[in-house]
Design an enzyme around this catalytic site. Sequence first.
Site, PDB file in Angstrom:
ATOM      1  N   HIS A   1     -12.289  -3.869   1.766  1.00 20.53           N
ATOM      2  CA  HIS A   1     -12.517  -4.495   0.459  1.00 20.53           C
ATOM      3  C   HIS A   1     -13.849  -5.236   0.397  1.00 20.53           C
ATOM      4  O   HIS A   1     -14.326  -5.547  -0.712  1.00 20.53           O
ATOM      5  CB  HIS A   1     -11.374  -5.454   0.134  1.00 20.53           C
ATOM      6  CG  HIS A   1     -10.073  -4.763  -0.128  1.00 20.53           C
ATOM      7  ND1 HIS A   1      -9.913  -3.831  -1.137  1.00 20.53           N
ATOM      8  CD2 HIS A   1      -8.872  -4.845   0.496  1.00 20.53           C
ATOM      9  CE1 HIS A   1      -8.667  -3.380  -1.126  1.00 20.53           C
ATOM     10  NE2 HIS A   1      -8.018  -3.979  -0.142  1.00 20.53           N
TER      11      HIS A   1
ATOM     12  N   HIS B   1       3.543 -35.770   5.776  1.00 20.76           N
ATOM     13  CA  HIS B   1       3.760 -34.407   6.266  1.00 20.76           C
ATOM     14  C   HIS B   1       2.838 -34.090   7.445  1.00 20.76           C
ATOM     15  O   HIS B   1       3.273 -33.557   8.471  1.00 20.76           O
ATOM     16  CB  HIS B   1       3.472 -33.389   5.139  1.00 20.76           C
ATOM     17  CG  HIS B   1       4.487 -33.370   4.051  1.00 20.76           C
ATOM     18  ND1 HIS B   1       5.832 -33.297   4.279  1.00 20.76           N
ATOM     19  CD2 HIS B   1       4.340 -33.389   2.698  1.00 20.76           C
ATOM     20  CE1 HIS B   1       6.483 -33.268   3.126  1.00 20.76           C
ATOM     21  NE2 HIS B   1       5.599 -33.331   2.138  1.00 20.76           N
TER      22      HIS B   1
ATOM     23  N   THR C   1       1.836   3.156  -2.643  1.00 20.72           N
ATOM     24  CA  THR C   1       1.225   4.121  -3.560  1.00 20.72           C
ATOM     25  C   THR C   1      -0.102   4.627  -3.007  1.00 20.72           C
ATOM     26  O   THR C   1      -0.424   5.809  -3.133  1.00 20.72           O
ATOM     27  CB  THR C   1       1.014   3.472  -4.940  1.00 20.72           C
ATOM     28  OG1 THR C   1       2.253   2.955  -5.414  1.00 20.72           O
ATOM     29  CG2 THR C   1       0.480   4.470  -5.941  1.00 20.72           C
ATOM     30  N   LEU C   2      -0.865   3.738  -2.371  1.00 21.12           N
ATOM     31  CA  LEU C   2      -2.141   4.134  -1.767  1.00 21.12           C
ATOM     32  C   LEU C   2      -1.923   5.173  -0.672  1.00 21.12           C
ATOM     33  O   LEU C   2      -2.705   6.125  -0.544  1.00 21.12           O
ATOM     34  CB  LEU C   2      -2.835   2.897  -1.203  1.00 21.12           C
ATOM     35  CG  LEU C   2      -4.212   3.118  -0.577  1.00 21.12           C
ATOM     36  CD1 LEU C   2      -5.221   3.532  -1.635  1.00 21.12           C
ATOM     37  CD2 LEU C   2      -4.696   1.848   0.124  1.00 21.12           C
TER      38      LEU C   2
ATOM     39  N   GLU D   1       1.457 -36.774   1.375  1.00 17.14           N
ATOM     40  CA  GLU D   1       0.882 -35.632   2.100  1.00 17.14           C
ATOM     41  C   GLU D   1       0.505 -36.015   3.534  1.00 17.14           C
ATOM     42  O   GLU D   1       0.674 -35.207   4.452  1.00 17.14           O
ATOM     43  CB  GLU D   1      -0.341 -35.088   1.354  1.00 17.14           C
ATOM     44  CG  GLU D   1      -0.065 -34.546  -0.033  1.00 17.14           C
ATOM     45  CD  GLU D   1       1.003 -33.468  -0.049  1.00 17.14           C
ATOM     46  OE1 GLU D   1       1.126 -32.724   0.949  1.00 17.14           O
ATOM     47  OE2 GLU D   1       1.736 -33.374  -1.056  1.00 17.14           O
TER      48      GLU D   1
ATOM     49  N   GLY E   1       0.788  -1.236   0.000  1.00 15.73           N
ATOM     50  CA  GLY E   1       0.000   0.000   0.000  1.00 15.73           C
ATOM     51  C   GLY E   1       0.816   1.281   0.000  1.00 15.73           C
ATOM     52  O   GLY E   1       0.334   2.312   0.477  1.00 15.73           O
TER      53      GLY E   1
END
Length: 622
Positions: A353, A437, A218-219, A434, A216
Amino acid sequence: MNPKNKNKKPNKNKKQNDKKNIFLYILISVLLFSTLASYLHEPKQAKNIEFSAFMQELDNGSFSDVTVSPTEHTLVGKTKNGNLVKTFFINYPELIPELQEKGINISVNPNDSGWVWSMALQAFLPFILIALLWFFIFRQAQGANNQAMSFGKNRAKVWNKADSKNVTTFKDVAGAEEAVEELKEIVDFLKTPKKFVDIGAKIPKGALLIGPPGTGKTLLAKAVAGEADVPFYSISGSDFVEMFVGVGASRVRDLFAQAKKTQPCLIFLDEIDAVGRHRGAGLGGGHDEREQTLNQLLVEMDGFNSNETIIVIAATNRADILDPALLRPGRFDRQITVDKPSVKGRLDILKIHAKGKKISKDVDLEIIAKRTPGFTGADLANLTNESALLAARHNKKIIDMKDIEAATDRIIAGPERKSQILTNKEKEIVAYHEMGHAIVAAVVPKTDPVHKISILPRGNALGYTMQLPVEDKHLMSKEEIESQIKILMGGRIAEELIFGDITSGASNDIERATNLARNFICQFGMSKKLGTRKFGSGNQEVFIGKSYNDHSKDYSEATAREIDEEMKTIIDTCYEDAKKILIKNKQHLIDISKILLEKEVIERVEFETLFGHKPANSQTTT
């Protein structure tokens, strides 16, 4: 200054130029057509012969018709066989009587009256074409001259609050509270500079916004312009650089000269690293044009008078390669870090948003904020937009939690590849991989919950185990790094235990485990054998502004051998520990993998119920 008025003039001039060009093209077409038409006046397929031969044929009675063109001084005779014969005559008064005596039909060329105009056009056509050619060349030269003169003009976009319908303010910014507080003082100065000057405070020359892409920066600059209600000049660093030497410096001068006429004002330089890189570094020295542009920027920023109220805001995600002269006080007085938002910041961004989108009541933005660690403001904006697109794709009227979950998976792991069809054997291998993991993650200490296990191909992965943190973390302990390596090894070990063979599916796991082990020793100084020191001077990228003399290897070959041995020891130890966990839980590995093969996706609650543990991890393992 009104940007709208500036845009109208070029359009009007363009229309006038188009009309002139159309008129010129029509004129040229008429001239060419007239020239070609003059050649069509004469009869087709007429054979040229001498005048004496023509008269001989006339005496022999060969002609039935004769066409006379007095102005052209030509005779065209038509024989009884239908052939055409043409001849030229100068002065022959007895011609008509002779033709009448022979009883030949005499006619005069009806198009003969246009011959004068045709000849005139042919005579003057070269001069007309030369004049038109000169006119076009002159116009092109004039346009090129204007373009060359405009090379040194800046290309900044000028924004005024009065000319804009959508004004960005600090209310539109979330997740960067510290940066907003720093910038509010700049806004206060632009609104009421007198109270600062009266107390003896100096005007801040500039503020440098530093942070990863999408946070953000530029915002924030737009919000400062909207709050301060002053002219806002926005330009990218790359707009200064051209192939012609001196153009960039000229544009910098023109930009600041224009800004001085409209002060108080703001200048925003986006991606300033395009012109602000370290001077005199890299292979072959620096870039003359870029360095001249940077030198001019340094002069303009440090050359302000005390009564000038011009503030420069710049943004970059590569502050490490900027020239030190830019970063000193007096130029960019303030360096403001705009980092990735926290959980609270992500929640506030999601609320912004979510405005204007039809979201179901079952959507809990707080849960989404917790499930998106490391997301920037741009990522969260993309998340809400992807959710809306997915809902519309399925003809839904509102966005529900499933749409947001699917959008999150899409952003983290990539789009689902439905065309990637795995064989039953491959699918079984991926499921056990999987689950290896996930089970290791459920047992090893100091990890965060397993959020989802999937064997649906996404992005470059055939399957993935998604693990999300309970809270944001900024540090990793020694034990956490070791646990992470064990989790990465879990997939390969599961393949070996169940199938007695291994596949290439663990290549990314091995790469990440190797990098973690190297950082464990060389960057974090956590190895007892090699001690608390840093090995190597980092990744010195010579082509982006680092010195060629910076060597990445600052240790001996003997030490390099010790580092390799220590890395192998760490990975092997973690491998053996993970193997013990999976051997102990082999039945769980088999049972839950079969369920995963059937359902293809297992969520956190179901996994915890099936395994009987509360897993923990903060990464996405593939």
